[in-house]
Design a protein around this motif. Sequence first.
Motif, PDB file in Angstrom:
ATOM      1  N   ASP A  32      32.104  34.985  42.464  1.00 37.05           N
ATOM      2  CA  ASP A  32      33.109  35.029  41.400  1.00 37.05           C
ATOM      3  C   ASP A  32      34.022  33.810  41.505  1.00 37.05           C
ATOM      4  OD1 ASP A  32      32.251  37.541  40.358  1.00 37.05           O
ATOM      5  OD2 ASP A  32      33.264  38.538  42.005  1.00 37.05           O
ATOM      6  N   ASP A  33      34.320  33.206  40.386  1.00 30.97           N
ATOM      7  CA  ASP A  33      35.118  31.986  40.336  1.00 30.97           C
ATOM      8  C   ASP A  33      36.583  32.300  40.650  1.00 30.97           C
ATOM      9  OD1 ASP A  33      36.176  29.515  39.872  1.00 30.97           O
ATOM     10  OD2 ASP A  33      35.834  29.518  37.706  1.00 30.97           O
ATOM     11  N   ILE A  34      37.061  31.831  41.809  1.00 32.18           N
ATOM     12  CA  ILE A  34      38.438  32.134  42.212  1.00 32.18           C
ATOM     13  C   ILE A  34      39.460  31.400  41.345  1.00 32.18           C
ATOM     14  CG2 ILE A  34      37.791  32.652  44.586  1.00 32.18           C
ATOM     15  CD1 ILE A  34      38.816  29.918  45.412  1.00 32.18           C
ATOM     16  N   ASN A  35      39.026  30.372  40.631  1.00 26.15           N
ATOM     17  CA  ASN A  35      39.958  29.658  39.755  1.00 26.15           C
ATOM     18  C   ASN A  35      40.404  30.511  38.577  1.00 26.15           C
ATOM     19  OD1 ASN A  35      40.000  27.187  41.237  1.00 26.15           O
ATOM     20  ND2 ASN A  35      37.988  26.677  40.383  1.00 26.15           N
ATOM     21  N   ALA A  36      39.650  31.570  38.283  1.00 21.67           N
ATOM     22  CA  ALA A  36      40.057  32.482  37.212  1.00 21.67           C
ATOM     23  C   ALA A  36      41.338  33.229  37.570  1.00 21.67           C
ATOM     24  CB  ALA A  36      38.935  33.477  36.921  1.00 21.67           C
ATOM     25  N   MET A  37      41.699  33.223  38.867  1.00 12.92           N
ATOM     26  CA  MET A  37      42.927  33.896  39.291  1.00 12.92           C
ATOM     27  C   MET A  37      44.160  33.287  38.645  1.00 12.92           C
ATOM     28  SD  MET A  37      42.326  34.688  43.337  1.00 12.92           S
ATOM     29  CE  MET A  37      40.888  35.580  43.917  1.00 12.92           C
ATOM     30  N   ASN A  38      44.135  31.980  38.394  1.00  4.52           N
ATOM     31  CA  ASN A  38      45.279  31.331  37.749  1.00  4.52           C
ATOM     32  C   ASN A  38      45.554  31.945  36.385  1.00  4.52           C
ATOM     33  OD1 ASN A  38      43.896  29.484  39.687  1.00  4.52           O
ATOM     34  ND2 ASN A  38      45.635  28.155  39.245  1.00  4.52           N
ATOM     35  N   GLU A  39      44.481  32.148  35.610  1.00  2.00           N
ATOM     36  CA  GLU A  39      44.628  32.759  34.289  1.00  2.00           C
ATOM     37  C   GLU A  39      45.033  34.224  34.397  1.00  2.00           C
ATOM     38  OE1 GLU A  39      41.631  31.779  31.239  1.00  2.00           O
ATOM     39  OE2 GLU A  39      40.644  30.609  32.804  1.00  2.00           O
ATOM     40  N   MET A  40      44.533  34.906  35.420  1.00  2.00           N
ATOM     41  CA  MET A  40      44.880  36.317  35.601  1.00  2.00           C
ATOM     42  C   MET A  40      46.373  36.488  35.853  1.00  2.00           C
ATOM     43  SD  MET A  40      41.756  37.851  37.926  1.00  2.00           S
ATOM     44  CE  MET A  40      40.122  38.111  37.227  1.00  2.00           C
ATOM     45  N   VAL A  41      46.912  35.662  36.757  1.00  2.00           N
ATOM     46  CA  VAL A  41      48.341  35.748  37.067  1.00  2.00           C
ATOM     47  C   VAL A  41      49.174  35.378  35.844  1.00  2.00           C
ATOM     48  CG1 VAL A  41      50.189  34.844  38.530  1.00  2.00           C
ATOM     49  CG2 VAL A  41      47.947  35.299  39.526  1.00  2.00           C
ATOM     50  N   ALA A  42      48.730  34.369  35.102  1.00  2.00           N
ATOM     51  CA  ALA A  42      49.444  33.975  33.878  1.00  2.00           C
ATOM     52  C   ALA A  42      49.448  35.122  32.868  1.00  2.00           C
ATOM     53  CB  ALA A  42      48.792  32.737  33.272  1.00  2.00           C
ATOM     54  N   ALA A  43      48.327  35.841  32.760  1.00  2.00           N
ATOM     55  CA  ALA A  43      48.254  36.976  31.839  1.00  2.00           C
ATOM     56  C   ALA A  43      49.181  38.101  32.287  1.00  2.00           C
ATOM     57  CB  ALA A  43      46.814  37.479  31.748  1.00  2.00           C
ATOM     58  N   TYR A  44      49.307  38.289  33.613  1.00  9.30           N
ATOM     59  CA  TYR A  44      50.244  39.300  34.133  1.00  9.30           C
ATOM     60  C   TYR A  44      51.675  38.934  33.748  1.00  9.30           C
ATOM     61  CZ  TYR A  44      53.428  41.431  37.486  1.00  9.30           C
ATOM     62  OH  TYR A  44      54.505  42.076  38.068  1.00  9.30           O
ATOM     63  N   LYS A  45      52.012  37.671  33.860  1.00  9.52           N
ATOM     64  CA  LYS A  45      53.365  37.238  33.517  1.00  9.52           C
ATOM     65  C   LYS A  45      53.641  37.376  32.023  1.00  9.52           C
ATOM     66  CE  LYS A  45      54.211  34.133  37.402  1.00  9.52           C
ATOM     67  NZ  LYS A  45      54.634  32.788  37.823  1.00  9.52           N
ATOM     68  N   ASP A  46      52.572  37.427  31.245  1.00  7.23           N
ATOM     69  CA  ASP A  46      52.730  37.642  29.803  1.00  7.23           C
ATOM     70  C   ASP A  46      52.776  39.122  29.446  1.00  7.23           C
ATOM     71  OD1 ASP A  46      52.891  34.990  29.100  1.00  7.23           O
ATOM     72  OD2 ASP A  46      50.727  34.757  28.811  1.00  7.23           O
ATOM     73  N   GLY A  47      52.749  39.984  30.464  1.00 10.41           N
ATOM     74  CA  GLY A  47      52.934  41.406  30.213  1.00 10.41           C
ATOM     75  C   GLY A  47      51.730  42.304  30.404  1.00 10.41           C
ATOM     76  N   CYS A  48      50.617  41.766  30.889  1.00  7.68           N
ATOM     77  CA  CYS A  48      49.416  42.583  31.100  1.00  7.68           C
ATOM     78  C   CYS A  48      49.424  43.205  32.494  1.00  7.68           C
ATOM     79  CB  CYS A  48      48.157  41.737  30.923  1.00  7.68           C
ATOM     80  SG  CYS A  48      47.867  41.209  29.223  1.00  7.68           S
ATOM     81  N   ASP A  49      49.165  44.501  32.569  1.00  5.01           N
ATOM     82  CA  ASP A  49      49.058  45.192  33.853  1.00  5.01           C
ATOM     83  C   ASP A  49      47.629  45.204  34.379  1.00  5.01           C
ATOM     84  OD1 ASP A  49      51.772  46.568  34.556  1.00  5.01           O
ATOM     85  OD2 ASP A  49      51.521  46.909  32.416  1.00  5.01           O
ATOM     86  N   VAL A  50      46.672  44.946  33.495  1.00  4.40           N
ATOM     87  CA  VAL A  50      45.261  44.906  33.869  1.00  4.40           C
ATOM     88  C   VAL A  50      44.630  43.660  33.268  1.00  4.40           C
ATOM     89  CG1 VAL A  50      43.038  46.106  33.809  1.00  4.40           C
ATOM     90  CG2 VAL A  50      45.160  47.431  33.864  1.00  4.40           C
ATOM     91  N   VAL A  51      43.957  42.875  34.121  1.00  3.60           N
ATOM     92  CA  VAL A  51      43.249  41.687  33.641  1.00  3.60           C
ATOM     93  C   VAL A  51      41.832  41.749  34.205  1.00  3.60           C
ATOM     94  CG1 VAL A  51      43.202  39.181  33.471  1.00  3.60           C
ATOM     95  CG2 VAL A  51      45.407  40.370  33.688  1.00  3.60           C
ATOM     96  N   TYR A  52      40.853  41.879  33.315  1.00  2.00           N
ATOM     97  CA  TYR A  52      39.463  41.990  33.727  1.00  2.00           C
ATOM     98  C   TYR A  52      38.825  40.605  33.861  1.00  2.00           C
ATOM     99  CZ  TYR A  52      40.032  46.805  32.052  1.00  2.00           C
ATOM    100  OH  TYR A  52      40.474  48.096  31.848  1.00  2.00           O
ATOM    101  N   GLY A  53      38.147  40.388  34.971  1.00  2.00           N
ATOM    102  CA  GLY A  53      37.324  39.200  35.117  1.00  2.00           C
ATOM    103  C   GLY A  53      35.949  39.485  34.536  1.00  2.00           C
ATOM    104  N   VAL A  54      35.570  38.783  33.492  1.00  2.00           N
ATOM    105  CA  VAL A  54      34.331  39.056  32.762  1.00  2.00           C
ATOM    106  C   VAL A  54      33.414  37.841  32.834  1.00  2.00           C
ATOM    107  CG1 VAL A  54      33.336  39.667  30.534  1.00  2.00           C
ATOM    108  CG2 VAL A  54      35.564  40.588  31.193  1.00  2.00           C
TER     109      VAL A  54
END
Length: 328
Positions: A110-132
Amino acid sequence: MNTQLPTLYIVIPCYNEEKVLPITAPLFLAKIQELVSNQQINNQSRILLVDDGSKDSTWKIITELSESDPHYCGIQQSRNRGHQNAVLAGLMTAKDLCDITISIDCDGQDDINAMNEMVAAYKDGCDVVYGVRSARDTDTFFKRFTAQSFYKLLNNLGGEVVYNHADYRLLSSRFLQSFAEYKEVNLFLRGMVPLVGFKSTCVYYKREERMAGESHYPLKKMIGLAVDGITSLSVKPLRLITGFGAVVSLLSFIGIIWVLIGYATGNTINGWASTVCAVFFIGGVQLLSLGIIGEYIGKIYIETKHRPRFIISNKTTNLADNNQNMIG
Protein backbone atom coordinates in the motif's frame (compact mmCIF):
# COMPACT_ATOMS: atom_id res chain seq x y z
CA MET A 1 -12.61 21.57 10.36
CA ASN A 2 -9.81 20.24 12.64
CA THR A 3 -7.14 22.96 13.04
CA GLN A 4 -4.89 21.56 15.81
CA LEU A 5 -2.09 19.18 14.92
CA PRO A 6 -3.46 15.69 15.58
CA THR A 7 -1.65 12.73 17.10
CA LEU A 8 -1.46 9.89 14.60
CA TYR A 9 -0.95 6.19 15.36
CA ILE A 10 -0.13 4.02 12.35
CA VAL A 11 -1.49 0.56 13.24
CA ILE A 12 0.39 -2.26 11.48
CA PRO A 13 -0.57 -5.94 11.95
CA CYS A 14 2.40 -8.31 11.68
CA TYR A 15 2.49 -12.08 11.38
CA ASN A 16 5.81 -13.79 10.64
CA GLU A 17 7.18 -10.64 9.02
CA GLU A 18 10.85 -10.92 9.98
CA LYS A 19 11.91 -10.58 6.33
CA VAL A 20 9.89 -7.52 5.37
CA LEU A 21 9.60 -5.57 8.65
CA PRO A 22 13.25 -4.36 8.72
CA ILE A 23 12.67 -2.99 5.20
CA THR A 24 9.31 -1.27 5.68
CA ALA A 25 9.66 -0.05 9.29
CA PRO A 26 12.11 2.75 8.32
CA LEU A 27 9.69 3.80 5.57
CA PHE A 28 6.88 4.24 8.09
CA LEU A 29 9.20 6.20 10.38
CA ALA A 30 10.23 8.45 7.50
CA LYS A 31 6.56 9.08 6.72
CA ILE A 32 5.85 10.03 10.36
CA GLN A 33 8.79 12.44 10.30
CA GLU A 34 7.64 13.91 6.99
CA LEU A 35 4.11 14.50 8.27
CA VAL A 36 5.53 16.11 11.42
CA SER A 37 7.84 18.39 9.44
CA ASN A 38 4.92 19.36 7.17
CA GLN A 39 2.94 20.24 10.31
CA GLN A 40 0.18 17.77 9.48
CA ILE A 41 0.61 15.82 12.75
CA ASN A 42 2.43 16.37 16.03
CA ASN A 43 5.59 14.66 17.23
CA GLN A 44 3.70 12.49 19.73
CA SER A 45 2.58 10.35 16.79
CA ARG A 46 3.62 6.72 16.82
CA ILE A 47 3.97 3.54 14.75
CA LEU A 48 2.06 0.79 16.57
CA LEU A 49 3.22 -2.66 15.46
CA VAL A 50 0.88 -5.53 16.39
CA ASP A 51 2.50 -8.97 16.57
CA ASP A 52 -0.25 -11.49 15.83
CA GLY A 53 1.39 -14.41 17.63
CA SER A 54 4.27 -14.75 15.15
CA LYS A 55 6.43 -17.88 15.21
CA ASP A 56 9.55 -16.14 13.94
CA SER A 57 11.56 -13.20 15.32
CA THR A 58 8.93 -10.55 14.53
CA TRP A 59 8.38 -9.60 18.20
CA LYS A 60 12.14 -9.36 18.80
CA ILE A 61 12.41 -6.97 15.86
CA ILE A 62 9.51 -4.89 17.21
CA THR A 63 11.10 -4.57 20.66
CA GLU A 64 14.44 -3.62 19.11
CA LEU A 65 12.75 -0.97 16.98
CA SER A 66 11.00 0.51 20.03
CA GLU A 67 14.34 0.73 21.83
CA SER A 68 16.00 2.41 18.84
CA ASP A 69 13.40 5.15 18.35
CA PRO A 70 10.49 6.30 20.56
CA HIS A 71 8.22 6.61 17.54
CA TYR A 72 8.03 2.79 17.41
CA CYS A 73 5.87 0.92 19.90
CA GLY A 74 4.32 -2.51 19.87
CA ILE A 75 1.92 -5.02 21.36
CA GLN A 76 1.96 -8.79 21.16
CA GLN A 77 -1.10 -11.02 21.07
CA SER A 78 -1.10 -14.13 23.27
CA ARG A 79 -1.59 -16.27 20.16
CA ASN A 80 -2.34 -15.96 16.48
CA ARG A 81 -5.93 -14.78 16.06
CA GLY A 82 -5.97 -13.60 12.46
CA HIS A 83 -5.45 -10.38 10.56
CA GLN A 84 -8.81 -8.77 11.40
CA ASN A 85 -8.40 -9.39 15.13
CA ALA A 86 -4.85 -8.03 15.03
CA VAL A 87 -6.03 -4.81 13.38
CA LEU A 88 -8.82 -4.51 15.96
CA ALA A 89 -6.37 -5.03 18.84
CA GLY A 90 -4.21 -2.20 17.52
CA LEU A 91 -7.14 0.14 16.99
CA MET A 92 -8.57 -0.49 20.47
CA THR A 93 -5.13 0.06 22.01
CA ALA A 94 -4.62 3.32 20.13
CA LYS A 95 -8.10 4.83 20.44
CA ASP A 96 -7.40 6.52 23.80
CA LEU A 97 -3.85 7.54 22.92
CA CYS A 98 -4.31 9.50 19.70
CA ASP A 99 -6.62 11.61 17.55
CA ILE A 100 -6.45 9.48 14.41
CA THR A 101 -5.27 6.03 13.35
CA ILE A 102 -4.23 4.71 9.98
CA SER A 103 -4.24 0.92 9.60
CA ILE A 104 -1.97 -0.53 6.94
CA ASP A 105 -0.23 -3.85 6.24
CA CYS A 106 3.51 -4.04 6.78
CA ASP A 107 4.38 -5.63 3.41
CA GLY A 108 4.90 -2.31 1.63
CA GLN A 109 2.23 -2.91 -1.02
CA ASP A 110 0.00 0.00 0.00
CA ASP A 111 1.30 3.44 -0.96
CA ILE A 112 2.24 5.22 2.28
CA ASN A 113 2.21 8.57 0.47
CA ALA A 114 -1.59 8.34 0.45
CA MET A 115 -1.39 9.09 4.18
CA ASN A 116 -0.79 12.77 3.38
CA GLU A 117 -4.16 12.98 1.64
CA MET A 118 -5.83 10.98 4.40
CA VAL A 119 -4.67 13.37 7.11
CA ALA A 120 -5.68 16.36 4.97
CA ALA A 121 -9.16 14.83 4.55
CA TYR A 122 -9.40 14.38 8.34
CA LYS A 123 -8.58 18.05 8.83
CA ASP A 124 -11.39 18.86 6.41
CA GLY A 125 -13.83 17.08 8.71
CA CYS A 126 -13.79 13.41 7.68
CA ASP A 127 -13.74 10.79 10.45
CA VAL A 128 -13.23 7.94 7.99
CA VAL A 129 -10.92 7.96 4.97
CA TYR A 130 -10.79 4.81 2.85
CA GLY A 131 -7.66 3.88 0.94
CA VAL A 132 -8.95 2.55 -2.38
CA ARG A 133 -6.92 0.85 -5.08
CA SER A 134 -7.11 2.73 -8.37
CA ALA A 135 -6.25 -0.41 -10.37
CA ARG A 136 -5.45 -4.12 -9.92
CA ASP A 137 -2.59 -4.37 -12.42
CA THR A 138 -0.37 -6.32 -9.99
CA ASP A 139 -2.98 -9.06 -9.44
CA THR A 140 -3.29 -12.23 -11.45
CA PHE A 141 -6.39 -12.57 -13.63
CA PHE A 142 -7.86 -15.10 -11.20
CA LYS A 143 -7.33 -12.92 -8.13
CA ARG A 144 -8.62 -9.81 -9.89
CA PHE A 145 -11.73 -11.62 -11.15
CA THR A 146 -12.54 -13.24 -7.80
CA ALA A 147 -11.95 -10.03 -5.82
CA GLN A 148 -14.16 -7.92 -8.09
CA SER A 149 -16.83 -10.62 -8.12
CA PHE A 150 -16.76 -10.75 -4.33
CA TYR A 151 -17.28 -6.99 -3.95
CA LYS A 152 -20.18 -7.05 -6.41
CA LEU A 153 -21.73 -10.12 -4.76
CA LEU A 154 -21.46 -8.65 -1.27
CA ASN A 155 -23.07 -5.38 -2.34
CA ASN A 156 -25.85 -7.26 -4.11
CA LEU A 157 -26.47 -9.27 -0.94
CA GLY A 158 -26.90 -6.10 1.11
CA GLY A 159 -23.42 -5.69 2.58
CA GLU A 160 -22.19 -2.10 2.36
CA VAL A 161 -18.53 -2.21 1.35
CA VAL A 162 -16.29 0.22 -0.52
CA TYR A 163 -15.21 -1.24 -3.87
CA ASN A 164 -11.49 -2.16 -4.04
CA HIS A 165 -10.92 -1.17 -0.42
CA ALA A 166 -9.24 -3.59 2.01
CA ASP A 167 -7.92 -2.46 5.41
CA TYR A 168 -5.92 0.65 4.56
CA ARG A 169 -7.94 3.44 6.15
CA LEU A 170 -7.89 6.43 8.50
CA LEU A 171 -10.22 6.41 11.49
CA SER A 172 -10.66 9.21 14.01
CA SER A 173 -10.69 8.60 17.75
CA ARG A 174 -14.32 9.79 17.79
CA PHE A 175 -15.17 7.04 15.32
CA LEU A 176 -13.23 4.44 17.33
CA GLN A 177 -15.06 5.31 20.54
CA SER A 178 -18.33 4.48 18.79
CA PHE A 179 -16.86 1.46 17.01
CA ALA A 180 -15.84 -0.01 20.37
CA GLU A 181 -19.54 -0.58 21.05
CA TYR A 182 -19.64 -3.18 18.27
CA LYS A 183 -18.98 -6.41 20.15
CA GLU A 184 -19.32 -9.13 17.51
CA VAL A 185 -16.68 -11.84 17.43
CA ASN A 186 -16.96 -12.56 13.69
CA LEU A 187 -14.99 -9.63 12.32
CA PHE A 188 -15.10 -8.23 8.80
CA LEU A 189 -13.81 -4.71 9.36
CA ARG A 190 -14.19 -3.40 5.82
CA GLY A 191 -17.90 -4.15 6.07
CA MET A 192 -18.36 -3.03 9.68
CA VAL A 193 -16.77 0.42 9.31
CA PRO A 194 -19.49 1.81 6.97
CA LEU A 195 -22.15 0.65 9.45
CA VAL A 196 -20.92 3.10 12.10
CA GLY A 197 -21.47 6.14 9.93
CA PHE A 198 -19.72 9.55 10.23
CA LYS A 199 -18.44 11.63 7.34
CA SER A 200 -16.18 9.69 5.02
CA THR A 201 -14.25 9.99 1.76
CA CYS A 202 -11.86 7.97 -0.39
CA VAL A 203 -8.21 8.39 -1.32
CA TYR A 204 -7.02 6.49 -4.40
CA TYR A 205 -3.58 4.93 -4.79
CA LYS A 206 -1.71 2.31 -6.79
CA ARG A 207 -0.78 -0.92 -5.02
CA GLU A 208 2.68 -2.36 -5.61
CA GLU A 209 4.22 -5.82 -5.26
CA ARG A 210 5.14 -7.11 -1.81
CA MET A 211 8.64 -5.89 -0.87
CA ALA A 212 9.80 -9.12 0.78
CA GLY A 213 8.54 -12.31 2.38
CA GLU A 214 5.45 -14.25 1.42
CA SER A 215 1.75 -13.44 1.49
CA HIS A 216 -0.16 -14.83 4.46
CA TYR A 217 -3.46 -14.76 2.60
CA PRO A 218 -3.66 -17.88 0.40
CA LEU A 219 -6.81 -18.83 -1.49
CA LYS A 220 -8.20 -20.78 1.48
CA LYS A 221 -8.00 -17.77 3.80
CA MET A 222 -9.43 -15.46 1.14
CA ILE A 223 -12.44 -17.75 0.71
CA GLY A 224 -12.87 -17.89 4.50
CA LEU A 225 -12.77 -14.09 4.71
CA ALA A 226 -15.34 -13.83 1.92
CA VAL A 227 -17.69 -16.26 3.69
CA ASP A 228 -17.24 -14.37 6.97
CA GLY A 229 -17.97 -11.10 5.20
CA ILE A 230 -21.20 -12.33 3.62
CA THR A 231 -22.56 -14.14 6.69
CA SER A 232 -21.53 -11.35 9.10
CA LEU A 233 -23.16 -8.53 7.17
CA SER A 234 -26.18 -9.97 5.40
CA VAL A 235 -29.06 -12.40 5.95
CA LYS A 236 -30.03 -12.21 2.29
CA PRO A 237 -28.69 -15.72 1.52
CA LEU A 238 -31.27 -17.10 3.97
CA ARG A 239 -33.99 -15.13 2.23
CA LEU A 240 -32.80 -16.41 -1.14
CA ILE A 241 -33.11 -19.96 0.19
CA THR A 242 -36.65 -19.21 1.31
CA GLY A 243 -37.55 -17.74 -2.06
CA PHE A 244 -35.94 -20.60 -3.96
CA GLY A 245 -37.72 -23.12 -1.74
CA ALA A 246 -41.03 -21.42 -2.49
CA VAL A 247 -40.38 -21.61 -6.25
CA VAL A 248 -39.41 -25.30 -6.05
CA SER A 249 -42.49 -26.03 -3.93
CA LEU A 250 -44.72 -24.29 -6.49
CA LEU A 251 -43.18 -26.24 -9.35
CA SER A 252 -43.54 -29.46 -7.36
CA PHE A 253 -47.22 -28.70 -6.74
CA ILE A 254 -47.75 -28.09 -10.46
CA GLY A 255 -45.92 -31.34 -11.16
CA ILE A 256 -48.17 -33.27 -8.78
CA ILE A 257 -51.25 -31.91 -10.54
CA TRP A 258 -49.77 -32.89 -13.91
CA VAL A 259 -49.03 -36.42 -12.64
CA LEU A 260 -52.57 -36.81 -11.26
CA ILE A 261 -54.09 -35.63 -14.53
CA GLY A 262 -51.91 -38.05 -16.45
CA TYR A 263 -52.88 -40.90 -14.13
CA ALA A 264 -56.58 -40.10 -14.47
CA THR A 265 -56.39 -40.01 -18.26
CA GLY A 266 -54.25 -43.13 -18.48
CA ASN A 267 -51.25 -41.32 -20.00
CA THR A 268 -48.68 -42.42 -17.38
CA ILE A 269 -45.19 -43.36 -18.56
CA ASN A 270 -42.57 -45.12 -16.47
CA GLY A 271 -39.73 -42.59 -16.16
CA TRP A 272 -36.83 -43.79 -14.02
CA ALA A 273 -34.37 -41.17 -15.30
CA SER A 274 -36.65 -38.21 -14.68
CA THR A 275 -37.44 -39.49 -11.17
CA VAL A 276 -33.77 -39.93 -10.26
CA CYS A 277 -32.85 -36.49 -11.64
CA ALA A 278 -35.63 -34.90 -9.61
CA VAL A 279 -34.47 -36.67 -6.43
CA PHE A 280 -30.84 -35.69 -6.99
CA PHE A 281 -31.81 -32.09 -7.70
CA ILE A 282 -33.97 -31.72 -4.61
CA GLY A 283 -31.36 -33.51 -2.49
CA GLY A 284 -28.60 -31.20 -3.68
CA VAL A 285 -30.70 -28.11 -3.04
CA GLN A 286 -31.51 -29.32 0.48
CA LEU A 287 -27.89 -30.06 1.34
CA LEU A 288 -26.73 -26.69 0.01
CA SER A 289 -29.48 -24.91 1.92
CA LEU A 290 -28.61 -26.78 5.12
CA GLY A 291 -24.95 -25.81 4.64
CA ILE A 292 -25.78 -22.11 4.36
CA ILE A 293 -28.14 -22.27 7.34
CA GLY A 294 -25.47 -24.18 9.29
CA GLU A 295 -22.94 -21.43 8.58
CA TYR A 296 -25.25 -18.88 10.17
CA ILE A 297 -26.00 -21.17 13.14
CA GLY A 298 -22.26 -21.63 13.64
CA LYS A 299 -21.80 -17.85 13.70
CA ILE A 300 -24.58 -17.56 16.30
CA TYR A 301 -22.94 -20.31 18.38
CA ILE A 302 -19.60 -18.52 18.40
CA GLU A 303 -21.17 -15.15 19.19
CA THR A 304 -23.09 -16.52 22.20
CA LYS A 305 -19.84 -17.62 23.86
CA HIS A 306 -18.66 -13.98 24.14
CA ARG A 307 -15.04 -15.03 23.90
CA PRO A 308 -12.45 -12.22 23.75
CA ARG A 309 -11.51 -11.12 20.26
CA PHE A 310 -7.91 -10.47 21.27
CA ILE A 311 -5.64 -10.86 24.30
CA ILE A 312 -2.51 -8.73 24.50
CA SER A 313 0.22 -10.50 26.45
CA ASN A 314 3.11 -8.05 25.99
CA LYS A 315 3.70 -4.38 25.26
CA THR A 316 6.88 -2.51 24.51
CA THR A 317 8.23 -0.45 27.40
CA ASN A 318 7.32 2.88 25.78
CA LEU A 319 3.60 2.08 25.96
CA ALA A 320 1.64 3.04 29.05
CA ASP A 321 0.55 0.26 31.47
CA ASN A 322 3.17 -2.08 30.05
CA ASN A 323 2.66 -4.67 32.77
CA GLN A 324 -1.07 -4.94 32.27
CA ASN A 325 -2.62 -7.32 29.80
CA MET A 326 -5.45 -6.09 27.63
CA ILE A 327 -8.47 -8.19 26.69
CA GLY A 328 -11.06 -7.11 24.21
